[in-house]
Design a protein around this motif. Sequence first.
Motif, PDB file in Angstrom:
ATOM      1  N   SER A   1      24.818 105.906  51.942  1.00  0.00           N
ATOM      2  CA  SER A   1      23.852 105.857  53.041  1.00  0.00           C
ATOM      3  C   SER A   1      23.250 104.449  53.068  1.00  0.00           C
ATOM      4  O   SER A   1      23.619 103.582  52.266  1.00  0.00           O
ATOM      5  N   GLY A   2      22.330 104.224  53.983  1.00  0.00           N
ATOM      6  CA  GLY A   2      21.712 102.907  54.094  1.00  0.00           C
ATOM      7  C   GLY A   2      20.995 102.487  52.823  1.00  0.00           C
ATOM      8  O   GLY A   2      20.997 101.305  52.448  1.00  0.00           O
ATOM      9  N   THR A   3      20.398 103.453  52.130  1.00  0.00           N
ATOM     10  CA  THR A   3      19.653 103.137  50.909  1.00  0.00           C
ATOM     11  C   THR A   3      20.584 102.552  49.842  1.00  0.00           C
ATOM     12  O   THR A   3      20.195 101.659  49.080  1.00  0.00           O
TER      13      THR A   3
ATOM     14  N   PHE B   1       9.703 103.184  55.118  1.00  0.00           N
ATOM     15  CA  PHE B   1      10.860 102.471  54.580  1.00  0.00           C
ATOM     16  C   PHE B   1      10.455 101.188  53.864  1.00  0.00           C
ATOM     17  O   PHE B   1      11.019 100.860  52.818  1.00  0.00           O
TER      18      PHE B   1
ATOM     19  N   ARG C   1       9.583 102.287  50.573  1.00  0.00           N
ATOM     20  CA  ARG C   1      10.748 102.618  49.741  1.00  0.00           C
ATOM     21  C   ARG C   1      11.326 101.359  49.101  1.00  0.00           C
ATOM     22  O   ARG C   1      11.748 101.367  47.953  1.00  0.00           O
TER      23      ARG C   1
ATOM     24  N   SER D   1      13.190  97.645  62.143  1.00  0.00           N
ATOM     25  CA  SER D   1      12.656  98.794  62.882  1.00  0.00           C
ATOM     26  C   SER D   1      12.137  99.801  61.863  1.00  0.00           C
ATOM     27  O   SER D   1      12.923 100.428  61.157  1.00  0.00           O
TER      28      SER D   1
ATOM     29  N   THR E   1      11.280 102.996  61.155  1.00  0.00           N
ATOM     30  CA  THR E   1      11.573 104.252  61.848  1.00  0.00           C
ATOM     31  C   THR E   1      10.442 105.265  61.724  1.00  0.00           C
ATOM     32  O   THR E   1      10.304 106.150  62.564  1.00  0.00           O
TER      33      THR E   1
ATOM     34  N   VAL F   1      18.563  99.280  59.407  1.00  0.00           N
ATOM     35  CA  VAL F   1      19.255 100.581  59.385  1.00  0.00           C
ATOM     36  C   VAL F   1      19.134 101.277  60.739  1.00  0.00           C
ATOM     37  O   VAL F   1      20.118 101.787  61.271  1.00  0.00           O
ATOM     38  N   SER F   2      17.926 101.287  61.315  1.00  0.00           N
ATOM     39  CA  SER F   2      17.802 101.991  62.605  1.00  0.00           C
ATOM     40  C   SER F   2      17.849 101.046  63.795  1.00  0.00           C
ATOM     41  O   SER F   2      17.714 101.484  64.932  1.00  0.00           O
TER      42      SER F   2
ATOM     43  N   GLN G   1      24.814 105.973  60.707  1.00  0.00           N
ATOM     44  CA  GLN G   1      24.393 107.190  61.411  1.00  0.00           C
ATOM     45  C   GLN G   1      23.312 106.992  62.455  1.00  0.00           C
ATOM     46  O   GLN G   1      22.670 107.948  62.871  1.00  0.00           O
ATOM     47  N   LYS G   2      23.091 105.749  62.883  1.00  0.00           N
ATOM     48  CA  LYS G   2      22.002 105.536  63.849  1.00  0.00           C
ATOM     49  C   LYS G   2      22.591 104.954  65.124  1.00  0.00           C
ATOM     50  O   LYS G   2      23.361 105.618  65.799  1.00  0.00           O
TER      51      LYS G   2
HETATM   52  N1  PLP Z   1      15.617 102.138  56.625  1.00  0.00           N
HETATM   53  C1  PLP Z   1      15.308 102.663  57.804  1.00  0.00           C
HETATM   54  C2  PLP Z   1      14.543 101.837  58.777  1.00  0.00           C
HETATM   55  C3  PLP Z   1      15.702 103.970  58.123  1.00  0.00           C
HETATM   56  O1  PLP Z   1      15.398 104.500  59.307  1.00  0.00           O
HETATM   57  C4  PLP Z   1      16.422 104.718  57.160  1.00  0.00           C
HETATM   58  C5  PLP Z   1      16.853 106.108  57.412  1.00  0.00           C
HETATM   59  O2  PLP Z   1      16.245 106.887  58.087  1.00  0.00           O
HETATM   60  C6  PLP Z   1      16.709 104.118  55.940  1.00  0.00           C
HETATM   61  C7  PLP Z   1      16.303 102.834  55.715  1.00  0.00           C
HETATM   62  C8  PLP Z   1      17.402 104.856  54.860  1.00  0.00           C
HETATM   63  O3  PLP Z   1      18.703 105.079  55.222  1.00  0.00           O
HETATM   64  P1  PLP Z   1      19.543 106.270  54.562  1.00  0.00           P
HETATM   65  O4  PLP Z   1      18.802 107.522  54.852  1.00  0.00           O
HETATM   66  O5  PLP Z   1      20.838 106.145  55.321  1.00  0.00           O
HETATM   67  O6  PLP Z   1      19.660 105.977  53.136  1.00  0.00           O
END
Ligand code: PLP
Length: 381
Positions: free
Chosen positions: A62-64, A89, A92, A138, A140, A167-168, A190-191
């Motif tokens: 995933s993006g993380t 985010f 995070r 962005s 999210t 990511v978004s 996935q965005k």
């Molecule tokens: N960064 C942003 C701005 C996001 O919107 C998201 C996911 O919603 C992520 C990071 C994390 O991505 P993932 O859930 O694919 O790990």
Amino acid sequence: MPEKRYLMTPGPTPVPPQVLAAIAEPMIHHRASDFRSHYGSCLERLKQVCRTQSDVLLFTSSGTGAWESAVVNLCAPGQRVVAVTAGSFGDRWVKLAQAFGADVVPLRYAWGETPDPADLRAKLAEIGGAPVAFVVQSETSTGVVSDIQGFAQVAQEAGTTLVVDAVSSLGAVPLEMDAWGVDVVISGSQKALMTPPGLGLAAVSQRAFAQARGVEQPRFYWDWEKTRAAQAKVDAPFTPAVSLVIGMNVALGLILDEGLETVYERHVRLGRACRAGIKALGLELFSPDEDRSAVVTAVRSPGGLDSGELVKVLRDRYGVTIAGGQGDLKGKIFRVGHIGWFDLFDIITALTAIEIALVDLGADVVRGAAVGAAVAAFQAA
Ligand code: PLP
């Protein structure tokens, strides 16, 4: 009638039928030439979407995961880094860099505020500089889109490597990696890239590759050098998510056929339409009422209503999935995503469903005005 589902979150997002059809093709081997043609094309198209001549590294994650790759390649334990945070985010990334032992200096804003590049300049001056800074394009969780060109300029002046969470936003709002001088762009499938979850990417400048070679931090799967060297031979160091790569190649083709500028313009109009409809309902926006806020529209829940209730009624009674609030905003806001495979009729559906569900919940909304306002805003020059 079987239930019809409407996915209106800021990720995962709806996937076009051409992409779904490609993903459903029989499995092929990842070292075979037919996969290489999809893979090579996907990597090339990613460069075009990131607006870079440099490598875009593709990971099964995933993006993380892609974000973690930036941390383990650029941050040695004890190294000072700045993380700009104004939402879930950003927070995070503070935690992720701390998990790898970095000395993280947060540049913190209240959730919903728009980070200002001038504050990064001041923070870097105050702490005597930092080799790496992280920023979210962005956010999210709040709907705020930041001025990445401004952040890149500040980072260049300070000799700081800038890592951007797109990511978004990648493929929804402008991001000129090379022209703006951004060092690393992180995103996921996935965005706005209109592909199911499962692919993470890191576009890495030559400067960032060079910096990574000098960083001592344990890494294996996420080692940029491994993936860079394999991709140079149109290969992957580990088994890639074959079907997702094939699907994303089709999705990127759709984006590039539409034209990136046209795609950005469509997102601006979708954002305008959504905000106009929300205001016509008599609701209060949480995200900024500005064109660049084109990813997700965040709305304050009316009259003390728990926004989780609205999300639940929409999903369970009407098959419409939107997002609630995160962190301290849980129960207080709801969010409508409009990235990727979205058009005006999706916005109209979302607004109409929100109106109906709020009436069900006894909220005080203006009836019958949202659709007209949304259409007018979408069509305005
Ligand atoms: N960064 C942003 C701005 C996001 O919107 C998201 C996911 O919603 C992520 C990071 C994390 O991505 P993932 O859930 O694919 O790990």
